[in-house]
Every structure is written in C-alpha cells, then in structure tokens.
Design a protein around this motif. Structure first.
Motif, mmCIF file in Angstrom:
data_model
loop_
_atom_site.group_PDB
_atom_site.id
_atom_site.type_symbol
_atom_site.label_atom_id
_atom_site.label_comp_id
_atom_site.label_asym_id
_atom_site.label_seq_id
_atom_site.Cartn_x
_atom_site.Cartn_y
_atom_site.Cartn_z
ATOM 1 N N GLU A 40 0.937 -1.018 0.013
ATOM 2 C CA GLU A 40 0.037 0.043 0.041
ATOM 3 C C GLU A 40 1.001 1.133 -0.029
ATOM 4 O O GLU A 40 0.330 2.562 -0.249
ATOM 5 N N ASP A 66 -2.059 0.036 -6.507
ATOM 6 C CA ASP A 66 -3.517 0.269 -6.964
ATOM 7 C C ASP A 66 -3.857 0.977 -8.085
ATOM 8 O O ASP A 66 -4.821 0.683 -8.950
ATOM 9 N N ARG A 111 -1.433 -9.380 -8.762
ATOM 10 C CA ARG A 111 -2.300 -8.436 -8.781
ATOM 11 C C ARG A 111 -3.042 -8.234 -10.093
ATOM 12 O O ARG A 111 -4.192 -7.962 -10.268
#
Lengths: 201, 201
Positions: free
Chosen positions: A123, A128, A162
């Motif tokens: 993170e 993301d 991911r």
C-alpha cells in the motif's frame, strides 16, 4: 565541521550542498567556493533554475513522473502508445529508459520497491493505481521494468499476481549479458540467465 | 546527453548541477531528482541560500576572502593579530587554516599561483597589494602558507624577493611527516625534508 570563516550564509550553503547525493562536506565546500567565483555563469543561473524547479515542477498524478505540467508531457503525448504501460521503481529509471529511446509507451512510477527491511508494504507503492490503469480497455501489455534485485523481483511478482485477473499481457525485461560487457566480469547468475535465454544466431 | 523526459526546466537544472566540481552528468541527474523529491527540506532552502549568496556575498577588498561584509569578518576582528599576515593561494586554503584554529593573524589571498604553463604572471596575482600591506608599520611577519607544489614554491620565492626590502620577517610552513601519516606511504622528498628538519626529543 569547524566554521568556514566566511560567515553563516556560506556555511549554510555548504551544509545544504553537502546533502546532495555525490557531495560530501569537503566537496560541498569546493562547490560553494566554485559557485561564488563563477557568479554570473553558474551561481545566478543555478539559483534561477532552483527557483523555477521549486515553483513549477509538479508530480504527474497519472504516472508519477515530474514535469511542469500535470498530466506530464509523456502522459499527454498522443504519439505515445497507450497500449503499453512500462512500470518502473523510480523516476530515474523512467529517465534511463527514455534515454535508451527503445520504448514509446506510457510509464507508471511505483515510487519504490517492497522491502520487509525498510518496512515498505504494497500500500506504500502506487500498485492500486497501476491495477486501475491496467484495466483500462486500451492497455494490452504491462512491462515490469523493475531492477533485477531481490526487492525488485519480489515487487514484480506481487504486481504480476495483482494483474492476473486483468486482461493484459504482463512481461518483464530480459536478463543477459550487457551490451559491451565481458563475460569474465559478469556474475554467475547473469551468465546462467544468459545461457538459459540463449537464441539461435 | 539525451533528454531527461522531464521538460527543459529539469534539464537545465541538471546541466547546471553537472558543472559543480565533484558532480558529473549522472550524479547531477541523481542530485536534481533528490532536490525535487526533498522539496521542503532541501530544494527550498538551497534556492534561498543561493539567492542570499548571489545578493550578499562580496569579496573582501583587503584580504580577498568572501563574506557578506567588506572588510570581511576576519579583517575587521580586532582580536586577530594584525602583526601577522598569512599569505594563501586560494580562499579554500584560508578556510583550511581557519579550521585548524592554529593561527589568529590576518590573511592575504593571492588568487592563484605563478604558472608559465597557464600564463599566470606576477601582475595577475595580488602581490602588489600584499607588498603594500606588508609595509604597514604594524606588520612584523609574513607567513607564506602556499601549497608545497613547484608553482607554489616558485610563487613563494618571488614574493620573498619582493618583500626583501620591507622590514618584515618572511617565513614559510614547515615540511615534514603529516600527523597520523605513515612513513611507508610518504614520498622521498617529504621524508628527506622531515629528516633535514629533525628536532631533539
């Protein structure tokens, strides 16, 4: 460090210069003196360039590059291939790839690599945002151009996982003998990788 | 150098940083990136310090040191011994002597050394000004703290001749083994000088 006998203004300049990578206390003194001697040709333009950088350089909210506009020149250039996303650790890697002139895709700067030692978690990186960008319909390939270090490869592995659900091809840079490199000076890992990836002549 | 892909402003900053002694094109890129990343803690203060240096640093018309006032802090300090004039080649030598804290006289910066190769003649250095200062009644000793190079020693010789008529003692720094130095690593000239100048223990 004892005082440089030129007043606190020069002392402060020396201390700030010493914090640049590549300059230590001694070379910072030399640099400060050089600056004061080359007032018109170097000190004035450098002060001006730093003020411009301070006032006008921003981070591109799309790719993480730095520029005077957001989105940056690379992200807003319609001639660059929007189908290819090149993922790099740092802006300096982006610059290195641009100097090579070998790819004209879009970039994505992670802002570091995963590192248990330094406490860098997924993170903390812009993973993301990368996943979001990779899921855009125009993107067909994500090239993981991270460094060939343990941390870099771990990061590449996590990103590949991911992206496994997204409809994109995920690739990485080839390992092998550097162009101009001599075998004698290469480590065993590189030689083994170059042998495994050998190609017909 | 190919473009750094961050616009002409960053390119210009990199080119200027690369002209500092100790930084090459590659380390200048790293330094520029470091500056942009450490905006508040480094870029802003350095831009400010350079503007201060540009606007306020002047050369002392008495000794040749740089400071924000003229005469400089050292020349105008009444606690410093006006009887001793320490002659140095460059401001960096003045700073080095000040760091040693070994002398509290006044300084005189020559601005270089005589060099047939580089076309530096006596009139290119501030020798006339030194002779004028040395003839002041309060000056009793001139210490020639020039580098122990051929050019430095030639310059010292010329200055000593020019001062032979003045009523001052002219001295030079001792040659010998550097404190902490190992004999094995010293050149023959230094060892010979240290032997010649040996003293009783």
């Amino acid at each position: 460090m004892r005082g440089a006998s030129a007043g606190p203004e020069i002392e402060r300049l020396i201390q700030l210069l010493a914090r640049l990578p590549g300059l230590g206390p001694r070379s910072a003194r030399r640099a400060a003196l050089h600056l004061v001697k080359k007032r018109e040709s170097l000190l004035d333009p450098l002060a001006e360039a730093l003020c411009v950088a301070r006032d006008r350089i921003v981070t591109c909210t799309t790719c993480g590059n730095i520029d005077t506009c957001d989105p940056c020149t690379l992200c807003s250039d319609p001639r660059r291939d929007a189908a290819t996303l090149v993922v790099v650790e740092d802006i300096s890697d982006l610059w290195a790839l641009e100097r090579s002139g070998a790819i004209a895709g879009r970039y994505h700067v992670l802002g570091g690599v995963l590192s248990a030692l330094d406490g860098v978690r997924p993170e903390d990186l812009s993973i993301d945002a990368l996943v979001a960008r990779a899921s855009a319909p125009e993107v067909s390939e994500v090239i993981l151009a991270v460094n060939a270090t343990i941390e870099g490869q771990t990061t590449a592995h996590v990103i590949a996982q991911r992206l496994s659900g997204a409809d994109v091809k995920v690739t990485r840079l080839a390992h092998g003998v550097p162009v101009g490199g001599e075998l004698d000076y290469l480590d065993e890992g590189t030689l083994a990788a170059a042998l495994r990836a050998r190609s017909a002549v």
